[in-house]
Structure formats: C-alpha cells, structure tokens
Scaffold this active site. Structure first.
Site, PDB file in Angstrom:
ATOM      1  N   LYS A  63      66.482  32.283  40.103  1.00  0.00           N
ATOM      2  CA  LYS A  63      67.063  31.666  38.908  1.00  0.00           C
ATOM      3  C   LYS A  63      68.162  30.679  39.294  1.00  0.00           C
ATOM      4  O   LYS A  63      68.157  29.535  38.847  1.00  0.00           O
ATOM      5  CB  LYS A  63      67.619  32.763  38.002  1.00  0.00           C
ATOM      6  CG  LYS A  63      67.834  32.342  36.578  1.00  0.00           C
ATOM      7  CD  LYS A  63      68.381  33.501  35.737  1.00  0.00           C
ATOM      8  CE  LYS A  63      67.344  34.565  35.457  1.00  0.00           C
ATOM      9  NZ  LYS A  63      67.939  35.826  34.935  1.00  0.00           N
TER      10      LYS A  63
ATOM     11  N   ARG B 127      74.182  36.529  34.243  1.00  0.00           N
ATOM     12  CA  ARG B 127      72.764  36.837  34.387  1.00  0.00           C
ATOM     13  C   ARG B 127      72.427  37.248  35.808  1.00  0.00           C
ATOM     14  O   ARG B 127      72.960  36.714  36.762  1.00  0.00           O
ATOM     15  CB  ARG B 127      71.933  35.594  34.036  1.00  0.00           C
ATOM     16  CG  ARG B 127      72.557  34.746  32.966  1.00  0.00           C
ATOM     17  CD  ARG B 127      71.915  33.373  32.836  1.00  0.00           C
ATOM     18  NE  ARG B 127      70.499  33.440  32.560  1.00  0.00           N
ATOM     19  CZ  ARG B 127      69.715  32.375  32.521  1.00  0.00           C
ATOM     20  NH1 ARG B 127      70.214  31.180  32.787  1.00  0.00           N
ATOM     21  NH2 ARG B 127      68.435  32.508  32.273  1.00  0.00           N
TER      22      ARG B 127
ATOM     23  N   GLY C 102      62.833  41.979  33.316  1.00  0.00           N
ATOM     24  CA  GLY C 102      63.343  43.064  32.488  1.00  0.00           C
ATOM     25  C   GLY C 102      64.021  44.191  33.244  1.00  0.00           C
ATOM     26  O   GLY C 102      64.380  45.202  32.653  1.00  0.00           O
TER      27      GLY C 102
ATOM     28  N   MET D 248      66.837  44.012  35.306  1.00  0.00           N
ATOM     29  CA  MET D 248      68.288  43.978  35.410  1.00  0.00           C
ATOM     30  C   MET D 248      68.884  43.376  34.144  1.00  0.00           C
ATOM     31  O   MET D 248      68.165  43.031  33.229  1.00  0.00           O
ATOM     32  CB  MET D 248      68.689  43.230  36.669  1.00  0.00           C
ATOM     33  CG  MET D 248      68.364  44.044  37.917  1.00  0.00           C
ATOM     34  SD  MET D 248      68.810  43.194  39.406  1.00  0.00           S
ATOM     35  CE  MET D 248      67.767  41.771  39.310  1.00  0.00           C
TER      36      MET D 248
ATOM     37  N   HIS E 223      46.375  54.470  38.805  1.00  0.00           N
ATOM     38  CA  HIS E 223      45.141  54.795  39.508  1.00  0.00           C
ATOM     39  C   HIS E 223      43.944  54.080  38.879  1.00  0.00           C
ATOM     40  O   HIS E 223      43.144  53.445  39.558  1.00  0.00           O
ATOM     41  CB  HIS E 223      44.922  56.310  39.490  1.00  0.00           C
ATOM     42  CG  HIS E 223      43.673  56.754  40.179  1.00  0.00           C
ATOM     43  ND1 HIS E 223      42.506  57.018  39.499  1.00  0.00           N
ATOM     44  CD2 HIS E 223      43.403  56.951  41.484  1.00  0.00           C
ATOM     45  CE1 HIS E 223      41.584  57.380  40.368  1.00  0.00           C
ATOM     46  NE2 HIS E 223      42.100  57.350  41.579  1.00  0.00           N
TER      47      HIS E 223
ATOM     48  N   SER F 203      27.666  42.361  65.687  1.00  0.00           N
ATOM     49  CA  SER F 203      28.124  42.354  64.299  1.00  0.00           C
ATOM     50  C   SER F 203      28.945  43.621  64.090  1.00  0.00           C
ATOM     51  O   SER F 203      28.456  44.730  64.316  1.00  0.00           O
ATOM     52  CB  SER F 203      26.932  42.315  63.347  1.00  0.00           C
ATOM     53  OG  SER F 203      27.391  42.373  62.018  1.00  0.00           O
TER      54      SER F 203
ATOM     55  N   CYS G  64      29.787  42.808  59.164  1.00  0.00           N
ATOM     56  CA  CYS G  64      28.882  43.039  58.039  1.00  0.00           C
ATOM     57  C   CYS G  64      29.273  44.269  57.228  1.00  0.00           C
ATOM     58  O   CYS G  64      28.533  44.713  56.369  1.00  0.00           O
ATOM     59  CB  CYS G  64      27.437  43.135  58.516  1.00  0.00           C
ATOM     60  SG  CYS G  64      27.151  44.525  59.619  1.00  0.00           S
TER      61      CYS G  64
ATOM     62  N   TYR H 182      31.271  34.433  61.800  1.00  0.00           N
ATOM     63  CA  TYR H 182      30.978  34.536  60.363  1.00  0.00           C
ATOM     64  C   TYR H 182      31.393  35.885  59.814  1.00  0.00           C
ATOM     65  O   TYR H 182      31.622  36.837  60.564  1.00  0.00           O
ATOM     66  CB  TYR H 182      29.477  34.312  60.099  1.00  0.00           C
ATOM     67  CG  TYR H 182      28.588  35.423  60.619  1.00  0.00           C
ATOM     68  CD1 TYR H 182      28.331  36.554  59.841  1.00  0.00           C
ATOM     69  CD2 TYR H 182      27.994  35.341  61.874  1.00  0.00           C
ATOM     70  CE1 TYR H 182      27.514  37.571  60.326  1.00  0.00           C
ATOM     71  CE2 TYR H 182      27.184  36.349  62.356  1.00  0.00           C
ATOM     72  CZ  TYR H 182      26.956  37.471  61.569  1.00  0.00           C
ATOM     73  OH  TYR H 182      26.161  38.484  62.043  1.00  0.00           O
TER      74      TYR H 182
END
Ligand code: ADP
Ligand code: MG
Ligand code: MG
Length: 910
Positions: A29, A99, A108, A110, A475, A801, A868, A888
């Site tokens: 801020k 502030r 929200g 502080m 969760h 792979s 993979c 890849y």
C-alpha cells in the site's frame, strides 16, 4: 534533524521519498501510494512507517527506537504543508487515517482507523469550516467507534452483541430513519456521548482527546495487529513469513461523507471475472471508508450510474484507470474517495482474476501494446493451472436464466472449483459408491457439511462437490481443484441433516436423490437440473460444433497458445490410447508419450483370461494369437491419428490378476463356469489358478517387464502387433515412429532380455513385410535402481521415460492407493509441502531423476528423455523437468494446454 535508520517515508505532492520498487520496506500500500503520487495522481499526503520498524518493535519488547518520534514529527510537518492544514489546529484541523500495509495484501486481516485528530473542540471547528455539522459529527462518531474497537479494544467478544451497533440501532429507531447517514446533528451528538460512555465503562479510561496521543495509539494498534490470531492464521495458510512485518501508513483524510457530491468506492480497471475492458466497481454517495464493502447500504455500480451521478468524477476515474494501467502495465484494483467532485486515490494493486480474465487480459494488453508476449505469459499473469477453467463445462445461460425465473435459486457459497455440475444429491461416499455400482453413468453431487479423506471415493464419483462449511483452502476445495471437479464450499445458508438425508435453505427442503445444480464460476446453487454445455474451446476443438471465428474465448486462447509454442523448448505429448488420440492432437500434442496397452486388453477379457489360465506354452500361445489382430488394429488407429508424430507404446504392465481375480468371480456368479467351459476344465481349476495369481502386495509383485520375462510370448505378440501395424500404416503412406517401452526395469539384464525379444520379432516382421520402419526400444525409469544404474541401462535403452507415479511410490515407499488416509494431515501439519503424487517431490524423487538424466546421458549423450507420470501435467513439475533438461513431458489430453504454458513459463523463469 533526525538521525539513525530512516523509518519514516513521506509521500504526496508529487515528491515522495519512496516508490513502487520499495514494496518490501514500505509494504504494498505504502509503496504504491508513493508511486501514484510520483506519477502525478491525486493522493492525499502522508507517510509510511517501514516494515523494518515493525521488526524492531517485535524484537525489542514492543517498543520503538528513539529516532522514530522526531522522524514522525518531521514527516507530519511535510504533510501539513502539502495539505495546507494543521494537525490539532483550532482553525484548520488536519485529520488523518492510520492504515496497515504488508508486502503481500492480507485482506481484512489488520486494522484501519479513520478521522484521527477529532475531539470535542476540533469537531466544532470542522463543523463550522465545512458548513456541514452533520458531516463533522458523523466523522467523529465513526472515529470513536473505530478507535474504541481497534485501539482501546472495546469490542464484542464471542456471541456478545456489538455495543456500538446497538447504540446506532437505537438512534435510528428513535429517529425513524433507515441509515446512519440520515441521522441529524443532535442525534449524532447523542450517539457520540453514548459511545464515549461505552468506552469509559468497558475500558476503564476515557477516550483520548490529544490528537498526537491518538496517532500513536493508532500506530501502535496497527503494529500490534500484525500478531493478532486472524493475521497469524492467514499468514500460515498462505506461506507469508511472520518476519516480514507490516508497514503503517498515516495519511491525510479526504472525505466521501461531506454531501451528495462526495462518495467512496472500490474499482477495477477491467472486469476480472471474464476480463472485459472497461472501468467497473462499486460506490456509495455520501459515505466513508469501507461502507461500500460492509454491506450496510447496497452500493451502486460505477459503470452503470456514476456517469450520471457525478459526470466529472467519473471522467477523472476513467482517466486515472487508464494512467494506472499504462504505468503498472496490468489491471489495477483501486480504492478511492470523491470529495466535492474531486477524485482522490487511496490504494492501488494488481488485481486478482479468474483464468478466463487472466487469458483475456494478457492477450488484450499485448494487443494494446502495453506488454510484450513474454510478460503476458509469466506465471504471475496466468498461473498455468488456471487454463483448466476454460475447458470446463458451463451452464447453458438460457437454462440458468430460466432456473432463476422459476425460483429454484437456493444460495451462494464460495466458488472453489470452476465449472458447472448437475446431479442427484448424495450425502455419503458409501452411498455414492453403491449408486454408481448400479448405474456407472450416474450424475451425482456430493453434498457435505465438510469433507475429509474418507469422502475421497465419493468425491471421485461425484460430478460436483458442495459443502456448507470451509473456505477456499478447505479439504473439499483443495481436492476438487486437484481432481478438476466443480466445487462450492462454505455455503453457510445450507442446513444439512445427515440423519434425515435432507438439505434445506429456509423452507425449501431437498432430499437424497433430488436434483441439484452448482455453478462453480459464481458459487450459485440451484434446486433441480440446469442443463450444461461444453465450454467454447471444447466446442471448437473437440466437438467442432462451433466455428473458431465465432468463438472469442477460443481465439484468445489460440493466440496465447501460439505465443506459448514460440517460446517453449520442451515438447508436450499425450498419455493417450487410440480413443483419445484425436483429442490429444486437437489440444496440441506433439506425440504420444504413453500408450497403455492394457487398456486395450480390458475390451478383450475372454482372450486374455484364456491366456492367463493356460498352463502350457502352446495353449498360452494360441490364446495370445487371438489377441494379436485386436492389438494391431488399435495401433493402426493410433499411428494414423498421430500422423507421423512419435508414439511411445508401453508393453503390458499390470499384474495378471487385474484381469482375473476372486473379485471378478464374486461379481459375476456364472464367470467361473463360463471360463471352465472355455478352457475345458472344471471350476476347481479356475479357482486354483485365481488363487495362484493372488498377490499380497501387487504394486511390488509380478508385473511390468517381470511378466514379459516369464511369459516372453506376451512381449513377442505385442511387438509383432506394433510392428505389423507400423508396416501397414507406413505402406498406406503415413509416416510412423514407434517407440517401444519396457516397463518396471531395475536391472540392465531385464531390459536386455526384453529388448532381444522385441528386436527379434521386429526383424522378422520387417522381413515378412519387406519394408523398413524406424523404431526404437527404450525403458521406463520408475524404480530407484533404474535411476541409479541409468548409465548401464542406457547402453541398451534408446530412450528413457520417467514413470513418476511408480517412482514416487517406490522412492517414498508410499502407496498411491493408501496415502489418502494421512496425506491431508501431513500437509496441514507442514510435514511435507505438497502432495508428492501431484507435484514431483523435487528433493527426493527429483534427485533420482537428476541422477537418471546425468548417468543416462553420460552413456548416450543424445538420449531422449521424457516423463509420463501424472506429474507431466503439473505446472511446477513441468518447470522442474525443463530444468532437468528433459526433451518432453507427457500428460493427459486435457492437461496439454496447461503443460504447454508451463513449459513456456519454464523458459521465462530461467
Ligand atoms: P484495507 O487494507 O483493509 O483495505 P485500508 O487501509 O485500505 O484498509 O482502508 C480502508 C478504507 O478506509 C479505504 O478503502 C478508504 O475507503 C478508507 N480510507 C483510508 N484512508 C483514508 C483517507 N486518508 N481518506 C479517506 N478514506 C480513507
Ligand atoms: Mg484497502
Ligand atoms: Mg509404472
């Protein structure tokens, strides 16, 4: 003059001490207030006390360094000069706000105090000077209320009623008005007297009248609020270190409550839900501070009515919005106040946005010339995972409107998983399983007060998840994001009664089996069915029911993907069987990284069971021969669809009992009989074979190459099917690049054994067919031994792979099917940072991968290496793979766009 460390930074009047780059020291801020002032925007002057001071405060028993006082007094003089008013003055009093402002915004968490400097004297001066006594007294009562709460800690505890609100309720009732802003001066004076008494009674001391004492009280309270419980819990959740500390901003007040040419508001320089351009937001006329978000009065929409209400201010705001975007090169989320027609800026920050908005904004900003493509594609602008939102089904807008008209709207919760889902209500995971067993295609919505790991099975079955409790990181929210399910959490209006099997909102009651619809974009819940339709991108790419030129979201998506493909260096392949090959290509797959051959076996269970039951090589061979044409045909389809792109085919991997077990015999009572007939034996024989196949730990049992080594005819058949298909397709004029992959290798000798079988068959087939087909033979690296012995294994393997699912299971000794019982607990208690089956455990599994790459390439410098496992579609893991130098990643078709973007971000990261 002050000495020692500089703790206080002035801002305002176009000549601030700080700027936007000093966010760590000044907080977000403070840094942005300084910056805005420097670029000529109207910011009330003020000063920021640094986060370093906060650290000092907590390191020194909550005391300040000696030099602070003088620095604050000096800065205060600068503020007074800039604003042309004097703090505590009897003629022209300056009022201040105090502030909080940390490095990362903590909405929200502080405290803020407004209108500091008012007392029984200054309120009268303000009253006369403004010619508006009601305004002065309204400001005074707000100040006492905020200061009493934040600084003097006179506030309701637990279920206690809010004393200030009770006093205001009484006052409004006595005056016969609806809003506080309608109270007259006399009524406000009475409120002030009652507030002061409330504070004296509860705090045991008087409300401070000395303005300077008020400032120090507020500053102290904001620093203290860094360590309040709310803030601590929030930081823990978002991984913000407690050591960062908050800054404090003390700033000259401007007033949105001076009359009807005044207002307070919040705005966005563009829409952040879908990304459309145009300033938008909420405002309230004749109001102060957070009245807009507090929900006491319903705010008005800036884009709709501000132009009529305050044309001048509206114009200023739009210009400011443009200046801000030009300067910050991103969409801003701002707070402002209009005082007598003049707009004052109180805050700006980069706006949070949905995946849809992120894509649109990034593309638009590039096209507007504000940012370049590379900036547009960064993780901060578009978290790769958020692309997922663009692919989810949506409610048919017409159907949703009709539902609203029909009065089936129930409630709104927190939109935790984007998408739209409709289904029957089910409250328990076991019920979900039972219903699905009867009807595999059932659409159901799991409705719970909250979810826990026991509900996982039900969540997997459900099309959507709806909970009454929990927030965006509960969760339910976490798991559904992971599963890509539509989800709404914290829908507190829902009353859920597990015992009666009902869900109610007011007098509307739904029960188990009733239809319900949830909109994960908006958090809205509807009773009954709302029809869904595929997202625009899916309609264009997959169903081809929509033309690209009529699809705006698609066009932006494909524009973005073009840039992504220009930047990334790692290829992206799909884990795909013949059925999904077309889809994979549509999403941009550059090959198949994993074709699981067993999937094909499941559609030919008779033949494979005959093979399993055979005890002699001859009978086994005969059964296997029946499978050959099916496999060949499947591979032909796959090669054709992939049209010259490389295709990695993994030979049979799962243990044989997955095709025939007690479970199957139990589920189908006549199966044993049928099988006995088929192989010409008695039922006892079937039971005996099933018993022999049983394993107590199948994950570590007779599977992967261990099957092919004991039953080489299986490997031979699969190799033949692959090579015959390749020959046929190549003869038809389509290029083929088969890559034959041996699973679960730990010893070089295993790979040698299987490679020989494959090569012998391949040579035979090529000779029979009279063609040349280029093919390679390689291996999965999915058990630690293979990674460690990669140099040796690469003597035989032409490619690697990483099978990171098994590699994670075997490295961690943690079963993917059983870790649900404790992983949630582990994550909540910071035992491990993330789910290792979702994001590669870089220190452990990742280290083995690194060893595998290094040792493999020490033998074969051009060894082609991919991944993979599921991790191939996880952005953090994709970036890790890039760093390892993989060629890849391969993932499920739906995650290909995400992997492509993540691969580009990996380049931008490095
Ligand atoms: P938060 O970080 O919770 O948004 P702020 O510090 O931004 O808290 O303050 C909340 C609101 O208080 C602002 O949006 C603004 O409306 C009001 N406010 C703060 N400072 C001033 C000021 N100097 N003049 C007028 N209003 C202010
Ligand atoms: Mg704010
Ligand atoms: Mg495996």
């Amino acid at each position: 003059m002050s000495s020692g460390t500089k703790y206080v930074y002035f801002f305002g009047g176009g000549k601030s001490d700080g700027d936007a780059s000093m966010r760590n020291l000044l907080g977000g801020k403070g840094a942005n207030l300084a910056e805005m002032s420097n670029i000529g925007l109207p910011v009330p002057a003020g000063f920021t006390i640094t986060t370093e001071l906060c650290t000092y405060f907590y390191d020194n028993d909550r005391t300040y360094p000696p030099e602070l006082k003088q620095q604050v007094e000096d800065a205060m003089k600068q503020v007074e000069q800039t604003m042309g008013a004097e703090f505590g003055s009897q003629e022209n009093p300056l009022l201040l706000s105090c502030r909080s402002g940390a490095r990362e915004s903590m909405p929200g968490m502080m405290d803020t105090v407004l209108n500091i400097g008012l007392n029984d004297t200054t309120v009268e001066v303000l009253s006369k000077k403004s010619g508006n006594p009601a305004f002065a007294w309204d400001s005074y009562r707000r100040f006492i209320q905020m200061y009493g709460d934040v600084v003097m800690e006179v506030r309701p505890e637990g279920k206690e009623e809010d004393g200030y609100e009770l006093i205001l309720d009484e006052a409004r009732e006595a005056a016969g008005v609806e809003y506080d802003s309608q109270l007259n001066v006399e009524q406000l004076k009475e409120v002030v007297t009652k507030f002061k008494k409330l504070i004296r009674d509860k705090a045991g001391k008087d409300f401070p009248t000395d303005p300077m004492e008020q400032v120090w009280g507020a500053v102290g309270a904001v620093f203290q609020s860094w360590m309040n419980d709310r803030a601590i819990v929030y930081r823990r959740q978002y991984g913000i270190p407690h050591s960062w500390g908050t800054a404090v901003n003390v700033q000259a007040m401007v007033f949105g409550n001076l009359g009807d040419d005044c207002a307070t508001g919040v705005g966005l320089t563009r829409d952040c839900s879908m990304g459309a351009p145009g300033f938008n937001g909420d405002y309230l006329i004749n109001a102060q501070g957070e009245d807009v978000v507090a929900g006491i009065r319903t705010p008005k929409r800036i884009e709709k009515t501000l132009g009529d209400d305050m044309p001048e201010a509206y114009k200023q705001l739009c210009n400011i919005g443009e200046t801000l975007e030009q300067h910050y090169k991103d969409v801003q989320d701002i707070e402002f106040t209009v005082q007598q027609g003049k707009v004052w800026m109180l805050q700006t920050r980069n706006a949070k946005r949905t995946g849809f908005a992120a894509v649109r904004i990034a593309v638009d900003l590039v096209n507007e010339g504000l940012i370049d493509k590379k900036t547009a594609l960064t993780k901060k602008r578009i978290p790769a995972d958020d692309l997922n939102q663009l692919l989810q089904p949506i409610f048919d807008p017409a159907a949703k409107n009709k539902a609203i008209e029909d009065g089936t709207y129930l409630a709104t919760g927190i939109n935790a998983g984007p998408g739209a889902a409709t289904g029957i209500i089910c409250f328990h995971a076991e019920d979900a399983e039972a219903i699905q067993a009867k009807d595999p295609d059932v659409q159901l919505i799991l409705v719970r007060r909250e979810t826990s790991p026991e509900d996982l099975r039900g969540m997997r079955i459900a099309k959507g998840i709806l909970t009454a409790f929990g927030g965006a990181s509960s969760h339910a929210a976490l798991v559904s994001r992971q599963m890509g399910k539509t989800c709404i959490v914290g829908c507190s209006e829902l009353e859920i009664d597990y015992h009666d099997g009902t869900l109610s909102v007011g007098d509307k009651v739904l029960k188990t089996g009733d239809w319900i619809s949830i909109d994960g974009f908006t958090g809205e819940v509807f009773a009954g069915k709302v029809e869904t339709k595929p997202s625009e991108i899916i309609e264009v790419l997959i169903h081809k029911t929509r033309k690209p030129e009529d699809a705006e979201t698609f066009q932006r998506y494909s524009q973005l993907m073009e840039w992504v493909d220009e930047i990334r260096t790692m290829k992206v392949r799909a884990n795909a069987e013949p059925d999904d090959a077309a889809k994979a290509v549509a999403f941009g797959a550059e090959g198949v990284g994993l074709c699981r051959t067993e999937h094909m076996f499941f559609s030919h269970l008779d033949e494979i069971r005959e093979m399993i039951l055979a005890e002699e090589v001859d009978t086994r061979q005969a059964a296997i021969n029946k499978l050959l044409p099916f496999q060949r045909e499947d591979f032909e389809i796959l090669f054709k669809e992939m049209n010259g792109r490389p295709v990695t085919i993994r030979l049979l991997d799962p243990p044989l009992h997955e095709f025939l077990s007690e479970h199957h015999l139990h589920e189908q009572p006549d199966l044993a009989h049928k099988l006995a007939d088929m192989v010409g034996a008695g039922k006892e024989f079937i039971y005996r074979r099933v018993e022999e196949l049983k394993e107590s730990n199948p994950m570590l049992g007779h599977r992967g190459c261990r099957l092919g080594i004991v039953y080489p005819e299986i490997t031979a058949m699969q190799a033949r099917a692959i090579m015959e298909a390749a020959c046929n397709v190549q003869k038809a004029g389509i290029e083929v690049h088969p890559e034959i992959m041996i699973p679960l290798v730990g010893f070089k000798a295993e790979l040698d054994n299987q490679t020989k079988v494959v090569r012998d068959v391949a040579a035979e087939v090529l000779k029979e067919q009279g063609v040349e087909v280029e093919y390679t033979v390689g291996t999965m690296i999915e058990i630690p031994r293979a990674a460690l012995r990669a140099d040796e294994i690469a003597e035989t393997a032409e490619f690697f792979s990483f099978g990171t699912n098994d590699l994670t299971q075997t490295t961690l000794g943690m079963s993917r099917d059983d870790y649900g019982g404790f992983i949630g607990f582990y994550q909540e208690n910071d035992i491990i940072p993330s789910d290792p089956f979702q994001t590669v455990d870089q220190d452990g599994v990742g280290d083995l991968m690194k060893i595998g790459v290094e040792r493999g390439r020490s033998t074969r410098s051009d060894l082609k290496i991919g991944i993979c496992g599921e991790h191939g579609g996880d952005p953090a893991s994709v970036i890790f793979c890039h760093k390892l130098g993989l060629n890849y990643v391969s993932c499920s078709p739906f995650r290909i766009p995400i992997a492509r973007l993540a691969a580009a971000q990996a380049v931008l990261d490095s």
